[in-house]
Design an enzyme around this catalytic site. Structure first.
Site, short mmCIF file in Angstrom:
data_model
loop_
_atom_site.label_atom_id
_atom_site.label_comp_id
_atom_site.label_asym_id
_atom_site.label_seq_id
_atom_site.Cartn_x
_atom_site.Cartn_y
_atom_site.Cartn_z
N HIS A 1 41.78 23.44 31.09
CA HIS A 1 41.98 22.83 32.45
C HIS A 1 42.02 23.28 33.73
O HIS A 1 42.36 22.67 34.33
CB HIS A 1 41.67 21.20 32.50
CG HIS A 1 41.81 20.41 31.42
ND1 HIS A 1 42.15 19.05 30.78
CD2 HIS A 1 40.31 20.55 30.76
CE1 HIS A 1 41.62 18.50 29.94
NE2 HIS A 1 40.09 19.15 29.40
N ASP B 1 35.55 23.87 24.57
CA ASP B 1 36.51 24.14 23.47
C ASP B 1 35.86 23.37 22.27
O ASP B 1 36.39 23.91 21.22
CB ASP B 1 38.02 23.10 23.91
CG ASP B 1 37.90 21.90 24.57
OD1 ASP B 1 36.92 22.12 24.89
OD2 ASP B 1 39.01 21.37 24.38
N HIS C 1 31.13 16.53 20.98
CA HIS C 1 31.18 16.60 22.79
C HIS C 1 30.73 17.66 22.61
O HIS C 1 31.16 19.44 22.28
CB HIS C 1 32.55 16.48 22.75
CG HIS C 1 33.34 16.69 24.02
ND1 HIS C 1 32.86 16.60 25.02
CD2 HIS C 1 34.45 17.07 23.90
CE1 HIS C 1 34.21 17.16 26.07
NE2 HIS C 1 35.21 17.37 25.75
N ASP D 1 37.33 14.28 20.31
CA ASP D 1 39.25 14.70 21.71
C ASP D 1 40.50 13.52 21.07
O ASP D 1 41.45 13.15 21.12
CB ASP D 1 38.78 14.64 23.22
CG ASP D 1 38.54 15.71 23.66
OD1 ASP D 1 38.91 17.15 22.85
OD2 ASP D 1 37.70 16.17 24.45
N TYR E 1 49.42 14.11 25.76
CA TYR E 1 47.71 14.55 25.53
C TYR E 1 47.31 12.98 26.28
O TYR E 1 46.22 12.90 27.09
CB TYR E 1 47.11 14.24 24.45
CG TYR E 1 45.72 15.02 23.87
CD1 TYR E 1 45.50 16.21 24.47
CD2 TYR E 1 44.86 13.52 23.48
CE1 TYR E 1 44.29 16.33 23.67
CE2 TYR E 1 43.14 14.24 23.50
CZ TYR E 1 43.12 15.43 23.42
OH TYR E 1 41.91 15.38 23.48
N HIS F 1 42.10 18.34 17.50
CA HIS F 1 42.50 19.00 18.80
C HIS F 1 43.93 19.12 17.57
O HIS F 1 44.51 17.77 17.12
CB HIS F 1 43.40 18.66 20.04
CG HIS F 1 41.89 19.46 20.89
ND1 HIS F 1 41.92 20.49 20.45
CD2 HIS F 1 41.33 18.76 21.51
CE1 HIS F 1 40.77 21.24 22.13
NE2 HIS F 1 40.53 19.87 22.31
N GLU G 1 32.63 20.05 25.35
CA GLU G 1 33.22 20.70 26.36
C GLU G 1 33.35 22.29 25.42
O GLU G 1 32.90 22.07 24.11
CB GLU G 1 34.65 19.56 26.58
CG GLU G 1 34.99 20.54 27.85
CD GLU G 1 36.80 19.57 28.20
OE1 GLU G 1 36.30 18.46 27.35
OE2 GLU G 1 37.36 20.29 29.06
N HIS H 1 35.42 12.32 25.71
CA HIS H 1 36.39 12.09 27.21
C HIS H 1 35.32 12.46 27.89
O HIS H 1 36.04 12.83 29.17
CB HIS H 1 37.89 13.78 26.91
CG HIS H 1 37.75 14.52 28.04
ND1 HIS H 1 37.57 15.43 28.16
CD2 HIS H 1 38.00 13.89 29.38
CE1 HIS H 1 38.23 16.11 29.04
NE2 HIS H 1 38.28 15.59 30.14
FE1 FEO Z 1 37.12 17.19 25.93
FE2 FEO Z 1 39.16 19.13 24.16
O1 FEO Z 1 37.49 18.73 25.81
#
Ligand code: FEO
Length: 493
Positions: A23, A83, A79, A166, A194, A227, A81, A147
């Protein structure tokens, strides 16, 4: 390289030992991270999520070594994003017509990032399912704001694996993939970091979504995050932990953080902490200089705390910028069920403390009296800081404490901030009234009745006002004894 997860499921993700920022630079990943992608080979071949965009080429090369890309029947993107969906452009260049299952919101965010509206998007909603052969299905569960608005989880029947994206993950890199294979302390520290730094604002949604998922009564044999590790041993432990963290979590812990121009505010912090510890040796107290310490660790400590003290020297009549930045982030994280107080030293104006106090109030904290010290705190000022710590320790106590011992204080150089705005009022000397004399708070009209005492501050019933400790604070407005005046109980109430 792939790792066997369960039956016909393999991990085909990417470890990232060296990443230190997420981020932008707002989240420090001291333990690295991983981008978990999963390949399911049943009657249909399914890829769940990809990896960070910077590993796009390696990811597609590795995947092509694992499976003929043209034989992938479905891509599921939980998701958008970067990553998780970052390698889509590289992958879809090889299999452009393969259906992509995602939420309706994800079509917008995937297209916004990759600029390929022509991709074969298949929007899904909670409860929709996809037959993948061999009697197994993928069931989709929308998880908006966990997220991003586009987020969802995917549940695989029969194998009972929840691909949670996430949620339930950690920025943690290890050669082992499963939770029972790694250092448990490290793992839970990263889980909490996290949650505290990323998911706290969405806690009400976390609770509601978990209860919704539990309401399906689906068995869960594994939680395969996007993750960090895969929860294989006791996988519901992290789900129960999330329910605990989402429920206005706090421990018997107080966090102080500050920035200090000339060490004076730091001296105050140390003395306040000493006072807290003196009255409540059981409470955990941690002190951080925001200019020198890992911000995400401080925020994790705030998440764990029942109360925080925020200090700053006054600079140009405002707080120091790093403290302001922390308060902005704390406001966004929307902590609940926590108390707070401001403190700081000043020379000719004390604007920082007042601004911090206001910001803490705006951020939803239950505010206690603040404290200012003029110039460098001397012995008397430090004694008042310690007394301030004792007051807060009693006020914030989660369990009965020993009765306070009498403390002689001075306000020559240290002033509880709300009192500064009021004209000093003399407290009548002991003996000027009967032991049964009631006292009226002239600020909020709360009445001290000696017959009742104030058990929350360990003032026993029957204690005359003269024997009430100087550290007493009005339960109504938080101001000290100096604003009380004699009154008749009947007239006051
Ligand atoms: Fe919301 Fe791991 O990205």
């Amino acid at each position: 390289m792939s790792i066997h997860v369960k039956n016909n499921i393999h991990w085909v993700g990417q470890r990232d030992w060296e990443v230190r920022d997420f981020h932008g630079t707002e989240y420090k990943t001291h333990k690295g991270t991983s981008y978990n992608s999963y390949l399911i080979r049943e009657g249909k071949n399914v890829l769940i999520d990809t990896v960070d965009h910077k590993f796009s080429r390696e990811f597609v090369q590795n995947l092509a070594a694992e499976i003929d890309l043209a034989s992938i029947d479905f891509v599921v993107i939980n998701h958008a994003e970067e990553d998780h969906a970052g390698a889509l452009t590289e992958l879809m260049a090889r299999i452009p017509d393969t259906p992509i299952y995602c939420t309706h919101n994800a079509i917008d965010s995937i297209t916004g990032h990759h600029h390929h509206p022509e991709w074969n998007f298949q929007p899904v909603k909670t409860g929709d399912s996809l037959d993948i052969g061999n009697g197994k299905q993928l069931v989709f569960i929308e998880t908006p704001m966990l997220h991003w608005p586009d987020s969802m989880m995917t549940y695989m029947t029969e194998d009972a694996v929840l691909f949670s994206n996430d949620a339930f993950g950690q920025h943690y890199c290890d050669e082992h993939l499963f939770n029972d294979e790694v250092d448990q302390t490290e793992l839970m520290e990263q889980c909490q970091r996290y949650y505290a730094n990323i998911l706290t604002p969405f806690s009400p949604l976390v609770t509601a979504k978990i209860k919704e998922v539990l309401g399906f009564n689906l068995p869960v044999s594994m939680v395969a995050t996007s993750h960090g590790i895969v929860w294989r041993e006791d996988p519901t432990q992290i789900i129960l932990k999330y329910l605990e963290w989402a429920d206005q979590y706090q421990e018997d812990r107080i966090t102080l953080f500050y920035d200090s121009m000339s060490n004076n505010t730091r001296m105050m912090a140390d003395a306040i902490a000493q006072g807290i510890h003196e009255v409540d040796p059981g409470v955990a107290v941690k002190i951080f200089n925001v200019a020198r310490h890992d911000k995400n660790e401080i925020l994790t400590q705030v998440f764990r705390s029942k109360g925080i003290l925020v200090g700053s020297s006054t600079m140009n009549n405002v707080m120091m910028p790093k403290v302001a930045g922390m308060l902005e982030e704390i406001t966004g994280l929307r902590f609940r069920n926590k108390r707070a107080s401001a403190f700081g030293s000043y020379g000719w104006t004390g604007g920082a403390v007042d601004r911090i106090q206001t910001r803490l109030m705006d951020a939803g904290f239950d505010i206690s009296i603040s404290l200012k010290a003029k110039w460098r705190p001397d012995g008397s000022a430090l004694a008042e800081c310690r007394e301030h710590g004792r007051r807060l320790a009693r006020q914030w106590a989660l369990h009965p404490l020993e009765a306070p011992r009498p403390i002689t204080t001075t306000q020559a150089t240290v002033v509880p901030a709300p009192v500064m705005a009021k004209a000093p009022q003399a407290t009548p000397a002991a003996g000027e009234w009967d032991d049964g004399q009631a006292m009226l708070c002239t600020v909020c009209q709360w009445v001290y009745d000696p017959a009742l005492g104030e058990p929350d501050q360990l003032v026993a019933p029957g204690t005359p006002w003269a024997q009430v400790p100087d550290s007493f604070l009005c339960p109504g407005c938080g101001i000290g004894k100096e604003v009380f005046e004699p009154c008749a109980v009947e007239a006051c109430v």
